[in-house]
Design a protein around this motif. Sequence first.
Motif, PDB file in Angstrom:
ATOM      1  N   LEU A 115      56.210  44.823  33.074  1.00 58.53           N
ATOM      2  CA  LEU A 115      55.430  45.486  32.045  1.00 58.53           C
ATOM      3  C   LEU A 115      56.266  45.766  30.800  1.00 58.53           C
ATOM      4  O   LEU A 115      55.813  45.553  29.661  1.00 58.53           O
ATOM      5  CB  LEU A 115      54.841  46.783  32.594  1.00 58.53           C
ATOM      6  CG  LEU A 115      53.911  47.558  31.656  1.00 58.53           C
ATOM      7  CD1 LEU A 115      52.705  46.715  31.284  1.00 58.53           C
ATOM      8  CD2 LEU A 115      53.458  48.868  32.313  1.00 58.53           C
ATOM      9  N   ASN A 116      57.493  46.220  30.977  1.00 60.91           N
ATOM     10  CA  ASN A 116      58.374  46.470  29.836  1.00 60.91           C
ATOM     11  C   ASN A 116      58.705  45.179  29.096  1.00 60.91           C
ATOM     12  O   ASN A 116      58.808  45.160  27.867  1.00 60.91           O
ATOM     13  CB  ASN A 116      59.651  47.155  30.299  1.00 60.91           C
ATOM     14  CG  ASN A 116      59.411  48.598  30.717  1.00 60.91           C
ATOM     15  OD1 ASN A 116      58.418  49.211  30.317  1.00 60.91           O
ATOM     16  ND2 ASN A 116      60.296  49.136  31.535  1.00 60.91           N
ATOM     17  N   TYR A 117      58.889  44.090  29.846  1.00 60.77           N
ATOM     18  CA  TYR A 117      59.171  42.814  29.204  1.00 60.77           C
ATOM     19  C   TYR A 117      57.982  42.362  28.342  1.00 60.77           C
ATOM     20  O   TYR A 117      58.168  41.861  27.234  1.00 60.77           O
ATOM     21  CB  TYR A 117      59.488  41.757  30.247  1.00 60.77           C
ATOM     22  CG  TYR A 117      59.669  40.377  29.671  1.00 60.77           C
ATOM     23  CD1 TYR A 117      60.829  40.039  28.973  1.00 60.77           C
ATOM     24  CD2 TYR A 117      58.672  39.420  29.799  1.00 60.77           C
ATOM     25  CE1 TYR A 117      60.989  38.773  28.418  1.00 60.77           C
ATOM     26  CE2 TYR A 117      58.822  38.155  29.254  1.00 60.77           C
ATOM     27  CZ  TYR A 117      59.977  37.835  28.575  1.00 60.77           C
ATOM     28  OH  TYR A 117      60.137  36.582  28.034  1.00 60.77           O
ATOM     29  N   ARG A 118      56.785  42.572  28.840  1.00 59.40           N
ATOM     30  CA  ARG A 118      55.616  42.195  28.060  1.00 59.40           C
ATOM     31  C   ARG A 118      55.498  43.065  26.806  1.00 59.40           C
ATOM     32  O   ARG A 118      55.191  42.572  25.719  1.00 59.40           O
ATOM     33  CB  ARG A 118      54.355  42.321  28.906  1.00 59.40           C
ATOM     34  CG  ARG A 118      53.099  41.829  28.212  1.00 59.40           C
ATOM     35  CD  ARG A 118      51.878  42.013  29.090  1.00 59.40           C
ATOM     36  NE  ARG A 118      52.013  41.314  30.363  1.00 59.40           N
ATOM     37  CZ  ARG A 118      51.102  41.328  31.316  1.00 59.40           C
ATOM     38  NH1 ARG A 118      49.986  42.028  31.148  1.00 59.40           N
ATOM     39  NH2 ARG A 118      51.292  40.675  32.431  1.00 59.40           N
ATOM     40  N   ARG A 119      55.735  44.361  26.954  1.00 60.77           N
ATOM     41  CA  ARG A 119      55.700  45.253  25.784  1.00 60.77           C
ATOM     42  C   ARG A 119      56.759  44.869  24.768  1.00 60.77           C
ATOM     43  O   ARG A 119      56.493  44.846  23.552  1.00 60.77           O
ATOM     44  CB  ARG A 119      55.914  46.695  26.221  1.00 60.77           C
ATOM     45  CG  ARG A 119      54.780  47.305  27.022  1.00 60.77           C
ATOM     46  CD  ARG A 119      55.132  48.721  27.423  1.00 60.77           C
ATOM     47  NE  ARG A 119      55.437  49.553  26.268  1.00 60.77           N
ATOM     48  CZ  ARG A 119      56.057  50.724  26.329  1.00 60.77           C
ATOM     49  NH1 ARG A 119      56.472  51.190  27.499  1.00 60.77           N
ATOM     50  NH2 ARG A 119      56.281  51.417  25.240  1.00 60.77           N
TER      51      ARG A 119
END
Length: 525
Positions: A115-119
Motif C-alpha cells: 500500500l505504501n509503495y502504491r501511495r
Amino acid sequence: MLSKLSINQRMIVLAALAASVALLVAVALWTQQPEMQVLFTNLTGEDAAAIVDKLKETKVPYELSGGGTTILVPSTQVHELRLQLAAQGLPHGGGVGFEIFDRTSIGMSEFVQKLNYRRALQGELARTIAQMPEVERARVHLAIPERRLFANEQERPRASVVLSLRNGFTLSKAQVQGVVHLVSSSVEGLQAKDVTVVDGHGNLLSGSTADETLGLTSAQLDYQRAVEKDIETRIQTMLERIVGHNKAVVRVSSLIDFRKIETTEERFDPNGQVVRSEQRGQEKTSGTNGLVGGVPGVQSNVPPGADREPVETSSSSSQTKNETINYEISRVVSKIVEPVGVVRQLSVAVLVDGTYETPKAAEGETAGTEPAVGKRYVPRSEEELKRIEEIVKKAMGFSEERGDRVQVTNVQFDLGTDELAAGADMAESASRWWLPYLRYGVGVLFFVLILFFVVRPLLGLLGTGSKEQEAGMAMSPLPQPSSDGESPKLVELPDRAQIIEMARKNPDATAVIVKQWLKGSSVNG
C-alpha cells in the motif's frame, strides 16, 4: 519667537513639526523595506507550514498571501532559499512520495508495504506531472490487481489521472499523450490504452473521443485542421507579398473523406479460352479363347491314353481410347484500395484591405473612419480583386470537379486598434521597468514637499519675527536704555511717509510696533 506666539499657534507649529518628522521616518522605513518576491506559490497546507518553519529557523523575513498558499521573501534571497529548501526536499508538491520509506517501523506487514509503495508511486507521478507549466495540481490513481497463478486469470492494471489546469491554459493532444505514456511507462504491465486522463471539470482528455457533430475522431480532426492550416499559410504568405503585411486574412474550410474503401473485382472472359490440361489414353487387346481340359466330369478323370472329346477354341480382340481436355476461362481479379483522407471540397474566404493615400492640401478632404491621421482609404478595383482571386485559386489547387468555392472581399481594416494596443504594451513595459525605483522617487518627493511647505515657512516665520523686533526697536518712541548706564533716551520717530511705506510693506511688523507703543504709553502714563 515661540514665546511671542499664542498657544494655538504654538500647538500648530509643534504639530506640523511632529507630523513632518513622523512622515519622514515613515518614508525612510518604507524605502528601506526589502522588495518581496514570490518564493513558492500554490502550496499545500503541509508544504507551507514546513517552509515557514524553515524560514523562522533561519530568521528570514517572509509574507503570506493567497490564503497561505503563496510565500514571499526578499528578492535578493529568492534563489538561495530555493536551493536550500530543495536540498531538504521542500516543497513535497502534495501527497507523499518515496520518502515514505525513509521511516519504516519494525513489524510492518506485506500488505502495508504494498500500500505504501502504491501511495509513493502515485505521489511521485503527480509531482512529475505538476511540473508542467499548464498544470496547477495533479492526482494519480492506480489500480494494480494482485498477481494470479494462471496468466488467463490475471487482470490488467489501470490508471486514472485528474489534472487541474491553470486559468487560461489548455493541454494539446501531444501533451495529453505524453502524460498517458509517462504513467504507462512508470507502472509495470500498464498499457497506454488503460490510462484515462480527465481535467478538473470531468472532461475526458485522453482516448479517441468522437466529435458529436462531425462524427470524427480527435486524430481525424487534427488532420483536418492541419490541412486547412497548411492551405491558409500558403495563401496568406503569397498575398502578403502582394498587398502588404497584415493586409489580408484567409480562412479555409475543408470537407475530407475519411472512409476506408477496398474494392475487389473479378471478371471472366468467355471468348478467351485457354487449355488448362489435356489427358489422352488408348487400350488395345487381342487373343484366343478355348478350353484347357475336358469338360469337368467323368471324362476328365479318365486316365491318359483313353479317348477324349475334342476341345473347341475361339479368337477375340478389343480396343479402348480415352481423351480428356480441360479449358480455363480468362479471369481478371483486381483489388482497389482508395486512400484515406481525400479532400472532397474546399471553401476559401479571403478579406483584403484597401490602400491608403495622403490627400492633397488643396482638396481638403477628410475621411470619416481612417486608420491613420491624415490618410484616406481607397478601395481596390474589381480588376485587382479578380487577379487576387486567380492567385488564390492557383495556391489552393482549385478544382471545379470537387465543387471548390473562393470568395475574395475588399474591406477596411482597423489598424488604429493595433497601434493603441502596441502603445499600451510599451507603456506597461515602461511602467514595470521603473517600478523598483518608484518608492525612492516617492520618498524624495515627500522630502521636498516637507522642505518647501513646512520647514521653509517656519524658517521664514522666525526670520520675520526677528525683523519685526528690530524694526520695533528702531521705530519705537519709547526710551531705550543706553550702553553706559545713563538715563534712557527717546528715539526720534521717522516721518509720516516712511511710516506709511513701512506699514504697507510689512503690516505684521507695524502691528507689533503699534502694540509696543501702546504698551509703552500705558507704562509711562
